[in-house]
Design a protein around this motif. Structure first.
Motif, PDB file in Angstrom:
ATOM      1  N   ARG A  80     -35.364 -21.424 -25.037  1.00 58.85           N
ATOM      2  CA  ARG A  80     -36.422 -22.549 -25.214  1.00 58.85           C
ATOM      3  C   ARG A  80     -36.288 -23.157 -26.516  1.00 58.85           C
ATOM      4  N   ARG A  81     -36.086 -22.345 -27.628  1.00 55.26           N
ATOM      5  CA  ARG A  81     -35.979 -22.687 -28.877  1.00 55.26           C
ATOM      6  C   ARG A  81     -34.615 -23.720 -29.027  1.00 55.26           C
ATOM      7  N   THR A  82     -33.420 -23.163 -28.167  1.00 58.56           N
ATOM      8  CA  THR A  82     -32.149 -24.017 -28.333  1.00 58.56           C
ATOM      9  C   THR A  82     -32.606 -25.311 -27.827  1.00 58.56           C
ATOM     10  N   ALA A  83     -33.111 -25.220 -26.727  1.00 55.46           N
ATOM     11  CA  ALA A  83     -33.310 -26.616 -26.054  1.00 55.46           C
ATOM     12  C   ALA A  83     -34.497 -27.482 -26.749  1.00 55.46           C
ATOM     13  N   THR A  84     -35.212 -27.023 -27.505  1.00 49.89           N
ATOM     14  CA  THR A  84     -36.143 -27.963 -28.179  1.00 49.89           C
ATOM     15  C   THR A  84     -35.873 -28.121 -29.566  1.00 49.89           C
ATOM     16  N   GLY A  85     -34.823 -27.442 -30.160  1.00 51.49           N
ATOM     17  CA  GLY A  85     -34.453 -27.613 -31.758  1.00 51.49           C
ATOM     18  C   GLY A  85     -35.326 -26.934 -32.470  1.00 51.49           C
ATOM     19  N   THR A  86     -35.841 -25.594 -32.352  1.00 50.40           N
ATOM     20  CA  THR A  86     -36.512 -24.933 -33.027  1.00 50.40           C
ATOM     21  C   THR A  86     -36.110 -23.418 -33.551  1.00 50.40           C
ATOM     22  N   LEU A  87     -34.823 -23.236 -33.360  1.00 53.69           N
ATOM     23  CA  LEU A  87     -34.087 -21.953 -33.892  1.00 53.69           C
ATOM     24  C   LEU A  87     -34.401 -21.863 -35.094  1.00 53.69           C
ATOM     25  N   SER A  88     -34.152 -22.780 -36.101  1.00 53.15           N
ATOM     26  CA  SER A  88     -34.343 -22.894 -37.360  1.00 53.15           C
ATOM     27  C   SER A  88     -35.480 -22.109 -37.947  1.00 53.15           C
ATOM     28  N   GLU A  89     -36.625 -22.349 -37.102  1.00 56.04           N
ATOM     29  CA  GLU A  89     -38.062 -21.802 -37.298  1.00 56.04           C
ATOM     30  C   GLU A  89     -37.970 -20.285 -37.451  1.00 56.04           C
ATOM     31  N   ALA A  90     -36.936 -19.571 -36.618  1.00 58.22           N
ATOM     32  CA  ALA A  90     -37.170 -18.303 -36.670  1.00 58.22           C
ATOM     33  C   ALA A  90     -35.763 -17.796 -37.458  1.00 58.22           C
ATOM     34  N   ALA A  95     -29.294 -21.783 -38.268  1.00 57.71           N
ATOM     35  CA  ALA A  95     -29.386 -22.490 -37.281  1.00 57.71           C
ATOM     36  C   ALA A  95     -29.705 -24.089 -37.257  1.00 57.71           C
ATOM     37  N   LEU A  96     -29.891 -24.495 -38.665  1.00 52.89           N
ATOM     38  CA  LEU A  96     -30.286 -25.614 -38.716  1.00 52.89           C
ATOM     39  C   LEU A  96     -29.606 -26.987 -37.962  1.00 52.89           C
ATOM     40  N   ASN A  97     -28.216 -26.746 -38.057  1.00 50.24           N
ATOM     41  CA  ASN A  97     -27.217 -27.770 -37.539  1.00 50.24           C
ATOM     42  C   ASN A  97     -27.139 -27.790 -36.092  1.00 50.24           C
ATOM     43  N   LEU A  98     -27.589 -26.506 -35.387  1.00 55.38           N
ATOM     44  CA  LEU A  98     -27.974 -26.358 -33.984  1.00 55.38           C
ATOM     45  C   LEU A  98     -29.146 -27.149 -33.619  1.00 55.38           C
ATOM     46  N   ASP A  99     -30.089 -27.070 -34.386  1.00 55.40           N
ATOM     47  CA  ASP A  99     -31.470 -27.836 -34.085  1.00 55.40           C
ATOM     48  C   ASP A  99     -31.232 -29.381 -34.232  1.00 55.40           C
ATOM     49  N   ILE A 100     -30.384 -29.862 -35.454  1.00 57.86           N
ATOM     50  CA  ILE A 100     -30.039 -31.243 -35.579  1.00 57.86           C
ATOM     51  C   ILE A 100     -29.508 -31.705 -34.163  1.00 57.86           C
ATOM     52  N   THR A 101     -28.398 -30.852 -33.646  1.00 57.23           N
ATOM     53  CA  THR A 101     -27.644 -31.261 -32.400  1.00 57.23           C
ATOM     54  C   THR A 101     -28.545 -31.394 -31.294  1.00 57.23           C
ATOM     55  N   ALA A 102     -29.291 -30.238 -31.090  1.00 51.39           N
ATOM     56  CA  ALA A 102     -30.255 -30.356 -30.007  1.00 51.39           C
ATOM     57  C   ALA A 102     -31.189 -31.582 -29.939  1.00 51.39           C
ATOM     58  N   ARG A 103     -31.822 -32.035 -31.128  1.00 49.97           N
ATOM     59  CA  ARG A 103     -32.537 -33.131 -31.309  1.00 49.97           C
ATOM     60  C   ARG A 103     -32.087 -34.284 -30.980  1.00 49.97           C
ATOM     61  N   THR A 104     -30.881 -34.521 -31.613  1.00 52.61           N
ATOM     62  CA  THR A 104     -30.247 -35.613 -31.513  1.00 52.61           C
ATOM     63  C   THR A 104     -29.736 -35.918 -29.880  1.00 52.61           C
ATOM     64  N   LEU A 105     -29.243 -34.894 -29.289  1.00 51.38           N
ATOM     65  CA  LEU A 105     -28.844 -35.061 -27.825  1.00 51.38           C
ATOM     66  C   LEU A 105     -30.246 -35.332 -26.911  1.00 51.38           C
ATOM     67  N   LYS A 227     -22.247 -31.230 -35.354  1.00 55.76           N
ATOM     68  CA  LYS A 227     -21.512 -30.121 -36.026  1.00 55.76           C
ATOM     69  C   LYS A 227     -21.746 -29.058 -35.131  1.00 55.76           C
ATOM     70  N   ALA A 228     -22.772 -28.725 -34.518  1.00 55.81           N
ATOM     71  CA  ALA A 228     -22.981 -27.565 -33.768  1.00 55.81           C
ATOM     72  C   ALA A 228     -22.814 -27.664 -32.148  1.00 55.81           C
ATOM     73  N   SER A 229     -22.230 -28.793 -31.724  1.00 55.45           N
ATOM     74  CA  SER A 229     -22.096 -29.136 -30.236  1.00 55.45           C
ATOM     75  C   SER A 229     -21.380 -27.778 -29.564  1.00 55.45           C
ATOM     76  N   GLN A 230     -20.524 -27.444 -30.387  1.00 60.28           N
ATOM     77  CA  GLN A 230     -19.642 -26.271 -29.645  1.00 60.28           C
ATOM     78  C   GLN A 230     -20.041 -25.011 -29.762  1.00 60.28           C
ATOM     79  N   ASP A 231     -21.200 -24.745 -30.768  1.00 59.39           N
ATOM     80  CA  ASP A 231     -21.873 -23.584 -30.929  1.00 59.39           C
ATOM     81  C   ASP A 231     -22.103 -22.711 -29.385  1.00 59.39           C
TER      82      ASP A 231
END
Length: 278
Positions: A80-90, A95-105, A227-231
């Motif tokens: 859920r956090r990966t899909a909604t871009g909220t991993l960095s909250e935890a 995890a910030l770049n991953l959240d940026i990527t998820a929210r951009t996509l 940056k995190a598209s291949q995470d």
């Protein structure tokens, strides 16, 4: 001194063991009649796989959501956090770049747009499944997986938007065409369209180039948005192969469906095995 450290180590191991045990699935529970329409029966075989028997689809999907959350809720929370871009909250800035990527996509945005496309029956079944997940969270809020204790994460109620966002994330993970299109454009930029066409057995020279001329592919891929598209959380696996044989062509006189999912091996696995009977 070594005896002291050995003692402390054993105490820590015991504490972790007890914390881990508290979240093991409960095999006996009840709900008021206003939640379930009829009685249901669930048993777990020697593999731990739940077998769910219900008299209607609402109760069946409710029970499925409940046992799914029992067994996999930390995995569900990460998804859920990966899909909604909220991993960095935890997990903070890692995890910030991953959240940026998820929210951009835009998995969450696209998932919300998909909701009106659901049929009334599909919407009803999904809401029953989600109600089962939230019933677990309410009933066992003090017995969540050990990861919640270690990270101090308090899970929120599961929502329809969460399920739809994750479906979009899975769509992303099961595809790869966008990346190969950019790679092809890089080849075109280096050697020209004519030679690049000869290298690609699937592409006719009469077809147009997908990526517009002038786009700096490397710069685009290196940008912060990707940056995190291949995470590992977002990495794409390339889809699956499948083929079928009709009953007339098989020695058993039954249809055969064969599938080769191109999925990485993870613990737990991406799929959740359960038996539904209604």
């Amino acid at each position: 001194m070594s005896l002291f450290y050995n003692f402390i180590s054993k105490v820590i191991q015991l504490c972790i063991h007890q914390l881990s045990k508290k979240s093991l699935p409960q095999t006996s529970w009840s709900f008021p009649l206003k939640v379930l329409h009829d009685s249901i029966h669930i048993y777990r075989d020697h593999w731990g796989v739940p077998h769910i028997y219900a008299n209607n689809l609402h109760d069946l999907l409710f029970a499925q959501g409940f046992v799914h959350a029992q067994d996999r809720f930390w995995q569900m929370e990460l998804s859920r956090r990966t899909a909604t871009g909220t991993l960095s909250e935890a997990f903070g800035k890692d995890a910030l770049n991953l959240d940026i990527t998820a929210r951009t996509l835009g998995f969450q945005r696209l998932g919300k747009k998909d909701i009106p496309l659901l049929t009334p029956q599909m919407l009803e079944l999904m809401e029953a499944h989600i109600a089962g997940i939230n019933a677990y969270l309410k009933k066992y809020k003090d017995q969540l997986p050990i990861e919640f204790t270690l990270t101090q994460v308090t899970p929120k109620k599961w929502t329809l938007e969460d399920s739809m966002a994750y479906s979009r994330l899975m769509g992303w993970q099961m595809s790869h065409a966008w990346h190969s299109s950019w790679i092809r454009q890089q080849v075109v930029n280096k050697i020209g369209l004519e030679k690049a066409t000869d290298l690609d057995i699937h592409y006719s020279e009469d077809n147009p180039s997908i990526v517009a001329e002038g786009i700096e592919v490397n710069k685009l891929l290196d940008g912060s948005a990707f940056k995190a598209s291949q995470d590992p959380f977002l990495k794409q696996n390339g889809g699956s192969n499948s083929w079928a044989i009709s009953p007339q062509k098989s020695t058993t006189n039954h249809a055969l469906l064969c599938n080769d999912p191109h999925l990485g091996l993870t613990a737990p696995a991406i799929w959740y095995e359960n038996h539904l009977h209604c």
